[in-house]
Enzyme design. Structure first.
Site, PDB file in Angstrom:
ATOM      1  N   ASP A  19     -10.033   1.894  34.358  1.00 24.87           N
ATOM      2  CA  ASP A  19      -9.191   0.722  34.087  1.00 24.87           C
ATOM      3  C   ASP A  19      -9.473   0.034  32.751  1.00 24.87           C
ATOM      4  OD1 ASP A  19     -11.754   0.109  35.324  1.00 24.87           O
ATOM      5  OD2 ASP A  19     -11.126  -1.974  35.203  1.00 24.87           O
ATOM      6  N   CYS A  20     -10.109   0.717  31.808  1.00 25.76           N
ATOM      7  CA  CYS A  20     -10.456   0.050  30.541  1.00 25.76           C
ATOM      8  C   CYS A  20      -9.231  -0.055  29.615  1.00 25.76           C
ATOM      9  CB  CYS A  20     -11.573   0.836  29.857  1.00 25.76           C
ATOM     10  SG  CYS A  20     -11.843   0.370  28.146  1.00 25.76           S
ATOM     11  N   LYS A  47     -24.060   7.032  33.357  1.00 25.94           N
ATOM     12  CA  LYS A  47     -23.585   7.693  32.130  1.00 25.94           C
ATOM     13  C   LYS A  47     -24.306   9.016  31.914  1.00 25.94           C
ATOM     14  CE  LYS A  47     -22.624   3.179  30.160  1.00 25.94           C
ATOM     15  NZ  LYS A  47     -23.195   2.074  29.408  1.00 25.94           N
ATOM     16  N   HIS A 159      -2.933  -5.170  32.955  1.00 25.71           N
ATOM     17  CA  HIS A 159      -4.043  -5.801  33.677  1.00 25.71           C
ATOM     18  C   HIS A 159      -3.629  -7.188  34.171  1.00 25.71           C
ATOM     19  CE1 HIS A 159      -7.857  -3.382  33.104  1.00 25.71           C
ATOM     20  NE2 HIS A 159      -6.947  -2.661  32.507  1.00 25.71           N
ATOM     21  N   TRP A 206     -11.816  -5.514  38.381  1.00 26.03           N
ATOM     22  CA  TRP A 206     -11.890  -6.975  38.215  1.00 26.03           C
ATOM     23  C   TRP A 206     -12.621  -7.664  39.365  1.00 26.03           C
ATOM     24  CZ3 TRP A 206     -11.415  -9.282  33.815  1.00 26.03           C
ATOM     25  CH2 TRP A 206     -10.603  -8.717  32.819  1.00 26.03           C
TER      26      TRP A 206
END
Length: 212
Positions: A19-20, A47, A159, A206
């Site tokens: 969602d970036c 990561k 968003h 979020w």
């Protein structure tokens, strides 16, 4: 040769696009310019080693240009414009900052627990300014053609749309007809369809920020 691009994976679903909005901005630019590219989805809570090796800060998005990984969506978009000038997506300088305060005001309103703190009004003021701009210059920010400023704003408006509906049952007012038309134009572009995160992943992204 396909460009390598590392973007955020979805929260709880490391094989799915996340969602970036800054990652989506870069992907939108690549799609609009029809640049062949290979996506690496990065699970930000775990990561991979190779990623931290080439990008010690661990930020996304990053794109590999001539054996060098470059971060910061502003920088990446600038390099893409230089290396792949067609179709041109440069926004005229006088329009480059249109809508640039919307995302910040949206985040403040989204996190706000006090309905009298002015955060809703601050967001509405920015959306009304965008409405006036589009009324004069639309349908896109720089006129008839999509440009870099639109590709930066599109993920942020998405968003805003998804998160405010879910967490606050709030929507952009119906009288802002130019903003609503603009949003529809952006969201219906093929590039947007191919690069947007599913709504549930936007909400998941979020959730910890809204209800820490």
């Amino acid at each position: 040769m396909a460009l390598e691009v590392a973007v955020k994976a979805a929260v709880g679903a490391p094989d799915v696009l996340g969602d970036c909005p800054f990652s989506q901005r870069v992907l939108l630019t690549l799609e609009e310019k029809k640049v062949p590219h290979e996506r690496h989805l990065i699970n930000l809570s775990d990561k991979p080693g190779w990623f931290l090796q080439v990008n010690p800060e661990g930020k996304v998005p990053v794109v590999k240009f001539d054996d060098k990984w470059v971060s910061d969506s502003d920088v990446i978009v600038g390099i893409l414009e230089e290396k792949y000038p067609q179709p041109a997506l440069t926004t005229p300088p006088e329009f480059a900052s249109v809508g640039s305060n919307i995302f910040g005001k949206f985040v403040t309103f989204l996190k706000s627990k006090d309905s009298s703190d002015g955060s809703e009004q601050a967001l509405l003021t920015e959306l009304k300014a965008l409405e006036e701009h589009l009324k004069a210059h639309g349908p896109y920010i720089a006129g008839e053609k999509v440009s870099a400023v639109d590709l930066s704003l599109a993920p942020k408006l998405y968003h805003l749309d998804v998160a405010l509906d879910h967490f606050k049952k709030w929507a952009v007012p119906a009288e802002l007809t130019n903003v609503l038309n603009y949003r529809k134009l952006l969201f219906s572009r093929e590039s947007f369809e191919k690069t947007k995160a599913e709504k549930k992943y936007i909400i998941a992204g979020w959730e910890p920020k809204v209800n820490p």
